[in-house]
Scaffold this active site. Sequence first.
Site, mmCIF file in Angstrom:
data_model
loop_
_atom_site.group_PDB
_atom_site.id
_atom_site.type_symbol
_atom_site.label_atom_id
_atom_site.label_comp_id
_atom_site.label_asym_id
_atom_site.label_seq_id
_atom_site.Cartn_x
_atom_site.Cartn_y
_atom_site.Cartn_z
ATOM 1 N N SER A 1 0.912 -1.127 -0.032
ATOM 2 C CA SER A 1 -0.173 0.043 -0.117
ATOM 3 C C SER A 1 0.675 1.164 -0.035
ATOM 4 O O SER A 1 1.620 1.479 0.972
ATOM 5 C CB SER A 1 -0.834 0.027 1.132
ATOM 6 O OG SER A 1 -1.505 1.141 1.273
ATOM 7 N N HIS B 1 -1.087 -1.049 -4.441
ATOM 8 C CA HIS B 1 -2.516 -0.739 -4.045
ATOM 9 C C HIS B 1 -2.327 0.639 -3.691
ATOM 10 O O HIS B 1 -1.360 1.446 -2.830
ATOM 11 C CB HIS B 1 -2.562 -1.614 -2.713
ATOM 12 C CG HIS B 1 -3.955 -1.269 -1.925
ATOM 13 N ND1 HIS B 1 -5.072 -2.066 -2.605
ATOM 14 C CD2 HIS B 1 -4.346 -0.467 -1.029
ATOM 15 C CE1 HIS B 1 -6.267 -1.713 -1.950
ATOM 16 N NE2 HIS B 1 -5.759 -0.824 -0.793
ATOM 17 N N ASP C 1 -4.691 3.934 -2.288
ATOM 18 C CA ASP C 1 -5.759 4.355 -1.367
ATOM 19 C C ASP C 1 -6.259 5.757 -1.566
ATOM 20 O O ASP C 1 -5.490 6.819 -1.334
ATOM 21 C CB ASP C 1 -5.293 4.146 0.089
ATOM 22 C CG ASP C 1 -5.416 2.628 0.459
ATOM 23 O OD1 ASP C 1 -6.319 1.798 0.360
ATOM 24 O OD2 ASP C 1 -4.128 2.287 0.899
ATOM 25 N N MET D 1 -8.829 8.371 -0.323
ATOM 26 C CA MET D 1 -9.693 8.803 0.630
ATOM 27 C C MET D 1 -10.192 10.485 0.478
ATOM 28 O O MET D 1 -9.359 11.293 0.341
ATOM 29 C CB MET D 1 -9.169 8.838 2.229
ATOM 30 C CG MET D 1 -8.408 7.518 2.358
ATOM 31 S SD MET D 1 -7.554 7.452 3.755
ATOM 32 C CE MET D 1 -6.819 5.773 3.757
ATOM 33 N N HIS E 1 -8.197 1.977 -4.599
ATOM 34 C CA HIS E 1 -9.084 1.445 -3.747
ATOM 35 C C HIS E 1 -9.873 2.881 -3.314
ATOM 36 O O HIS E 1 -9.039 3.763 -2.659
ATOM 37 C CB HIS E 1 -8.317 0.801 -2.474
ATOM 38 C CG HIS E 1 -9.346 0.606 -1.250
ATOM 39 N ND1 HIS E 1 -8.685 0.296 -0.048
ATOM 40 C CD2 HIS E 1 -10.629 0.591 -1.260
ATOM 41 C CE1 HIS E 1 -9.896 0.146 0.517
ATOM 42 N NE2 HIS E 1 -11.035 0.596 -0.041
ATOM 43 N N MET F 1 -12.130 4.849 -1.358
ATOM 44 C CA MET F 1 -12.748 5.450 -0.269
ATOM 45 C C MET F 1 -13.592 6.846 -0.152
ATOM 46 O O MET F 1 -13.044 7.677 0.504
ATOM 47 C CB MET F 1 -11.856 5.263 1.075
ATOM 48 C CG MET F 1 -11.297 3.838 1.536
ATOM 49 S SD MET F 1 -10.111 3.623 2.396
ATOM 50 C CE MET F 1 -8.687 3.653 1.026
ATOM 51 N N MET G 1 -12.220 -5.459 4.005
ATOM 52 C CA MET G 1 -11.647 -4.816 5.207
ATOM 53 C C MET G 1 -11.468 -5.404 6.229
ATOM 54 O O MET G 1 -12.407 -5.835 6.954
ATOM 55 C CB MET G 1 -12.297 -3.768 5.293
ATOM 56 C CG MET G 1 -12.335 -2.293 3.975
ATOM 57 S SD MET G 1 -10.855 -1.865 3.163
ATOM 58 C CE MET G 1 -10.006 -1.470 4.602
ATOM 59 N N ASP H 1 -7.484 -6.476 3.184
ATOM 60 C CA ASP H 1 -6.823 -4.929 3.369
ATOM 61 C C ASP H 1 -6.900 -4.299 4.644
ATOM 62 O O ASP H 1 -7.829 -4.276 5.225
ATOM 63 C CB ASP H 1 -7.265 -3.971 2.429
ATOM 64 C CG ASP H 1 -6.893 -2.651 2.296
ATOM 65 O OD1 ASP H 1 -5.883 -2.547 2.967
ATOM 66 O OD2 ASP H 1 -7.433 -1.805 1.674
HETATM 67 C C1 DX5 Z 1 -6.804 1.534 4.905
HETATM 68 C C2 DX5 Z 1 -6.612 1.389 3.676
HETATM 69 C C3 DX5 Z 1 -5.162 0.296 3.546
HETATM 70 C C4 DX5 Z 1 -3.981 0.702 4.474
HETATM 71 C C5 DX5 Z 1 -3.478 -0.601 4.852
HETATM 72 O O1 DX5 Z 1 -8.009 2.121 5.048
HETATM 73 O O2 DX5 Z 1 -7.420 0.889 2.702
HETATM 74 O O3 DX5 Z 1 -4.961 0.099 2.411
HETATM 75 O O4 DX5 Z 1 -3.067 1.232 3.656
HETATM 76 O O5 DX5 Z 1 -2.521 -0.456 5.667
HETATM 77 P P1 DX5 Z 1 -1.793 -1.266 6.759
HETATM 78 O O6 DX5 Z 1 -1.477 -2.634 5.876
HETATM 79 O O7 DX5 Z 1 -0.958 -0.518 7.317
HETATM 80 O O8 DX5 Z 1 -2.686 -1.871 7.607
HETATM 81 ZN ZN ZN Z 2 -6.675 0.007 0.827
#
Ligand code: DX5
Ligand code: ZN
Length: 215
Positions: free
Chosen positions: A8, A33, A35, A37, A66, A68, A137, A175
């Site tokens: 990630s 990956h 993310d 947000m 991903h 969010m 998740m 994840d």
């Molecule tokens: C959390 C993200 C994850 C995050 C995972 O909301 O979707 O992808 O980066 O991080 P770790 O592996 O540190 O839990």
């Molecule tokens: Zn993620």
Amino acid sequence: MSHLVAPSVLSANFANLEADLEMINNSEADWFHVDVMDGVFVPNISFGFPVIKAIKKIAKKPLDVHLMIVNPDQYAQTFKDFGADILTVHYEACHHLHRSIQNIKNLGMKAGVAINPHTSINLLEDTIADIDLVCLMSVNPGFGGQKFIENSFEKIKKLKALITQKNSKALIEIDGGVDLTNYQKLIDCGADVLVAGNTVFSSKNPSETIKLLKK
Ligand code: DX5
Ligand code: ZN
């Protein structure tokens, strides 16, 4: 199929992102990956299109994006244009999930659906046949480095059973909180893709950690 590992980027060093992206390129990792947000769907804001564009320039492996965010349909085309290979939307953010999935596929991307820890696997019963990837998740989304939720093991098994029952080709991605103590059990339960942020980037030798997660 042997399992995939998707580091990630959220946990990378943004002051020298290129170095971390090259580390992933040169490692045994399979995907990036990414993310996204929005500060509305989750209580955090990560990064947007300019950063994704920069990642795509350097990444030599697929971008697993991903989202969010609320209203993900509105941005699917733009994520395609900026280089997303897999686009994952949240079940909880989509009023018309079936339409969102079809839209992503029509744009030429693989369609992922993420579900929060409180969301039941049963709710995917009528869409699983159309989904390319389910992102389970195993923490509440919003932040890296959180503690793995143990109930996720049971959810993987339930999801695996649903996928088999419905003859779906969906991959199971885990994840949140994946580390060297739980990854083997996750694979044994049926996980296909392991996302790892903190475990990779806070380790002394990230490339070696990726190698260990691939074993
Ligand atoms: C959390 C993200 C994850 C995050 C995972 O909301 O979707 O992808 O980066 O991080 P770790 O592996 O540190 O839990
Ligand atoms: Zn993620």
